[in-house]
Design a protein around this motif. Structure first.
Motif, PDB file in Angstrom:
ATOM      1  N   ARG A   1     -13.107   3.714 -48.818  1.00 52.66           N
ATOM      2  CA  ARG A   1     -14.510   3.496 -49.185  1.00 52.66           C
ATOM      3  C   ARG A   1     -14.830   2.001 -49.281  1.00 52.66           C
ATOM      4  NH1 ARG A   1     -13.182   7.739 -52.725  1.00 52.66           N
ATOM      5  NH2 ARG A   1     -13.113   6.329 -54.536  1.00 52.66           N
ATOM      6  N   VAL A   2     -13.868   1.209 -49.755  1.00 55.20           N
ATOM      7  CA  VAL A   2     -14.076  -0.231 -49.793  1.00 55.20           C
ATOM      8  C   VAL A   2     -14.245  -0.778 -48.378  1.00 55.20           C
ATOM      9  CG1 VAL A   2     -13.069  -2.466 -50.405  1.00 55.20           C
ATOM     10  CG2 VAL A   2     -12.862  -0.547 -51.986  1.00 55.20           C
ATOM     11  N   HIS A   3     -13.430  -0.310 -47.465  1.00 55.64           N
ATOM     12  CA  HIS A   3     -13.564  -0.750 -46.072  1.00 55.64           C
ATOM     13  C   HIS A   3     -14.910  -0.340 -45.490  1.00 55.64           C
ATOM     14  CE1 HIS A   3      -9.731  -2.572 -44.705  1.00 55.64           C
ATOM     15  NE2 HIS A   3      -9.275  -1.995 -45.804  1.00 55.64           N
ATOM     16  N   ALA A   4     -15.345   0.870 -45.797  1.00 60.04           N
ATOM     17  CA  ALA A   4     -16.649   1.320 -45.298  1.00 60.04           C
ATOM     18  C   ALA A   4     -17.775   0.427 -45.816  1.00 60.04           C
ATOM     19  CB  ALA A   4     -16.890   2.772 -45.726  1.00 60.04           C
ATOM     20  N   THR A   5     -17.544  -0.169 -46.973  1.00 60.20           N
ATOM     21  CA  THR A   5     -18.545  -1.045 -47.590  1.00 60.20           C
ATOM     22  C   THR A   5     -18.436  -2.490 -47.116  1.00 60.20           C
ATOM     23  OG1 THR A   5     -18.470   0.345 -49.577  1.00 60.20           O
ATOM     24  CG2 THR A   5     -19.478  -1.828 -49.809  1.00 60.20           C
ATOM     25  N   LEU A   6     -17.203  -2.997 -46.976  1.00 57.48           N
ATOM     26  CA  LEU A   6     -17.004  -4.427 -46.783  1.00 57.48           C
ATOM     27  C   LEU A   6     -16.612  -4.857 -45.368  1.00 57.48           C
ATOM     28  CD1 LEU A   6     -15.148  -5.671 -50.005  1.00 57.48           C
ATOM     29  CD2 LEU A   6     -17.600  -5.644 -49.506  1.00 57.48           C
ATOM     30  N   ASP A   7     -16.281  -3.942 -44.493  1.00 61.20           N
ATOM     31  CA  ASP A   7     -15.782  -4.354 -43.176  1.00 61.20           C
ATOM     32  C   ASP A   7     -16.748  -5.289 -42.451  1.00 61.20           C
ATOM     33  OD1 ASP A   7     -13.312  -3.177 -43.302  1.00 61.20           O
ATOM     34  OD2 ASP A   7     -13.834  -1.419 -42.109  1.00 61.20           O
ATOM     35  N   GLU A   8     -18.031  -4.979 -42.495  1.00 64.59           N
ATOM     36  CA  GLU A   8     -19.012  -5.832 -41.817  1.00 64.59           C
ATOM     37  C   GLU A   8     -19.094  -7.204 -42.476  1.00 64.59           C
ATOM     38  OE1 GLU A   8     -22.808  -3.901 -41.479  1.00 64.59           O
ATOM     39  OE2 GLU A   8     -21.895  -2.026 -40.794  1.00 64.59           O
ATOM     40  N   ALA A   9     -19.024  -7.225 -43.800  1.00 69.46           N
ATOM     41  CA  ALA A   9     -19.066  -8.502 -44.526  1.00 69.46           C
ATOM     42  C   ALA A   9     -17.835  -9.347 -44.205  1.00 69.46           C
ATOM     43  CB  ALA A   9     -19.163  -8.256 -46.026  1.00 69.46           C
ATOM     44  N   VAL A  10     -16.684  -8.701 -44.056  1.00 70.78           N
ATOM     45  CA  VAL A  10     -15.463  -9.445 -43.724  1.00 70.78           C
ATOM     46  C   VAL A  10     -15.593 -10.084 -42.338  1.00 70.78           C
ATOM     47  CG1 VAL A  10     -12.990  -9.223 -43.242  1.00 70.78           C
ATOM     48  CG2 VAL A  10     -13.975  -8.107 -45.246  1.00 70.78           C
ATOM     49  N   LYS A  11     -16.138  -9.351 -41.389  1.00 71.74           N
ATOM     50  CA  LYS A  11     -16.345  -9.920 -40.052  1.00 71.74           C
ATOM     51  C   LYS A  11     -17.294 -11.118 -40.115  1.00 71.74           C
ATOM     52  CE  LYS A  11     -15.481  -5.647 -37.472  1.00 71.74           C
ATOM     53  NZ  LYS A  11     -16.090  -4.578 -36.613  1.00 71.74           N
ATOM     54  N   ARG A  12     -18.352 -10.984 -40.916  1.00 80.58           N
ATOM     55  CA  ARG A  12     -19.287 -12.095 -41.061  1.00 80.58           C
ATOM     56  C   ARG A  12     -18.601 -13.276 -41.746  1.00 80.58           C
ATOM     57  NH1 ARG A  12     -24.570 -13.035 -43.198  1.00 80.58           N
ATOM     58  NH2 ARG A  12     -24.986 -15.253 -42.788  1.00 80.58           N
ATOM     59  N   ALA A  13     -17.810 -13.001 -42.763  1.00 80.98           N
ATOM     60  CA  ALA A  13     -17.093 -14.060 -43.469  1.00 80.98           C
ATOM     61  C   ALA A  13     -16.151 -14.799 -42.524  1.00 80.98           C
ATOM     62  CB  ALA A  13     -16.322 -13.478 -44.652  1.00 80.98           C
ATOM     63  N   GLU A  14     -15.477 -14.053 -41.686  1.00 82.35           N
ATOM     64  CA  GLU A  14     -14.583 -14.678 -40.700  1.00 82.35           C
ATOM     65  C   GLU A  14     -15.362 -15.607 -39.774  1.00 82.35           C
ATOM     66  OE1 GLU A  14     -11.230 -11.107 -40.318  1.00 82.35           O
ATOM     67  OE2 GLU A  14     -12.973 -11.138 -38.981  1.00 82.35           O
ATOM     68  N   ALA A  15     -16.547 -15.181 -39.391  1.00 85.14           N
ATOM     69  CA  ALA A  15     -17.354 -15.948 -38.441  1.00 85.14           C
ATOM     70  C   ALA A  15     -17.878 -17.250 -39.032  1.00 85.14           C
ATOM     71  CB  ALA A  15     -18.514 -15.095 -37.932  1.00 85.14           C
ATOM     72  N   ILE A  16     -18.142 -17.255 -40.353  1.00 86.30           N
ATOM     73  CA  ILE A  16     -18.751 -18.448 -40.961  1.00 86.30           C
ATOM     74  C   ILE A  16     -17.766 -19.230 -41.843  1.00 86.30           C
ATOM     75  CG2 ILE A  16     -21.052 -17.427 -40.885  1.00 86.30           C
ATOM     76  CD1 ILE A  16     -20.871 -16.889 -43.882  1.00 86.30           C
ATOM     77  N   GLY A  17     -16.502 -18.806 -41.878  1.00 89.45           N
ATOM     78  CA  GLY A  17     -15.494 -19.561 -42.607  1.00 89.45           C
ATOM     79  C   GLY A  17     -15.534 -19.404 -44.109  1.00 89.45           C
ATOM     80  N   VAL A  18     -15.828 -18.200 -44.572  1.00 92.91           N
ATOM     81  CA  VAL A  18     -15.871 -17.910 -46.010  1.00 92.91           C
ATOM     82  C   VAL A  18     -14.765 -16.908 -46.346  1.00 92.91           C
ATOM     83  CG1 VAL A  18     -17.216 -16.893 -47.894  1.00 92.91           C
ATOM     84  CG2 VAL A  18     -18.343 -18.342 -46.193  1.00 92.91           C
TER      85      VAL A  18
END
Length: 277
Positions: free
Chosen positions: A136-153
């Motif tokens: 469930r955490v992955h279902a919630t955060l996977d998109e945010a993690v990809k965005r974080a990777e893209a912007i260096g956060v």
């Protein structure tokens, strides 16, 4: 303590709202200390004119080159919600927090752990419960993690009610991303140690190992989430800093107090104890 030993000590940073930046500007810039901004975690701010606040923060931080982070959104939700509609709201809040990071140049965002006291006593009551929660955490955060990777956060997952300090490490590792790591709040860990049978604070540090990239420093009594100045509670600070000394991940050491006018007092306690600078 000689000068060489003193300069090898970890450097302290702090968490504060933007309105306190002017007060601590010299202290922050003099040591280019780690800083965590506390303005971008509520729906009211994130749904409002947050860019004006971001512009003021950037103005106040002219000349600052330290490591900058924010406390991400957390009020009113968990990151492992079973309700898919709630998950959509959480996804939105995480993206809004990352928007703020990108706007002010922050490279770290604190996210709250989903693990509760109830989980600790009940995960083994139903096989697969922990795996379901992680899903469930992955279902919630996977998109945010990809965005974080893209912007260096880097998203750092902070213990709240956690009793087993290893669970957050397993959760962070499950993303297989350099942009998901672990945070420790010393007061939360001490609360869990005193009230729910968790190990002491230094065990949380050892369990996190080099996945640890962020620490909230606050003192407490083992009963509640006090956010007291160091020395007012009962945390064994020497054991905590001995555990930190063994790491190579260079976690941000962020003083996080309820009374932000006392940050220098808290820093001074740790400096005089020979634990930090």
């Amino acid at each position: 303590m000689n000068d060489v030993a003193a300069t090898s000590l970890p450097i302290l940073g702090a968490a504060m709202p933007a309105r306190m930046l002017e007060r601590y500007r010299d202290w922050l810039i003099d040591g280019q200390r780690d800083l965590e901004i506390q303005d971008f975690h509520t729906a009211e701010v994130l749904n409002g004119d947050w860019k004006s606040r971001a512009a003021e923060i950037k103005k106040q931080l002219s000349g600052y080159t330290g490591r900058l982070g924010i406390h991400g959104p957390f009020w009113g939700f968990v990151i492992d919600s079973m309700d898919p509609d709630i998950r959509e709201v959480v996804k939105k809040r995480m993206m809004q927090g990352l928007d703020a990071c990108e706007e002010i140049g922050a490279t770290q965002m604190v996210v709250h752990s989903p693990f509760t006291t109830w989980n600790y006593n009940n995960f083994d009551n139903k096989p697969g419960s922990m795996e379901d929660a992680v899903g469930r955490v992955h279902a919630t955060l996977d998109e945010a993690v990809k965005r974080a990777e893209a912007i260096g956060v880097t998203l750092v997952i902070e213990n709240i009610e956690d009793i087993d300090p290893r669970w957050r490490v397993r959760l962070a590792e499950s993303f297989d991303s350099e942009r998901v790591r672990v945070s420790i709040d010393t007061g939360h860990a001490h609360y869990a140690h005193g009230s729910t049978g968790a190990p002491p604070v230094d065990y949380f540090v050892v369990a996190a190992g080099n996945m640890l990239e962020h620490v909230h420093l606050q003192d407490a009594d083992g009963y509640a989430d006090r956010h007291w100045v160091m020395g007012e509670g009962t945390i064994r600070w020497k054991s905590v800093f001995r555990a930190l000394e063994a790491l190579t991940s260079n976690p941000r050491l962020i003083i996080e107090l309820r009374d932000t006018t006392r940050i220098l007092e808290a820093a001074d306690y740790l400096v005089k104890a020979g634990l930090a600078r």
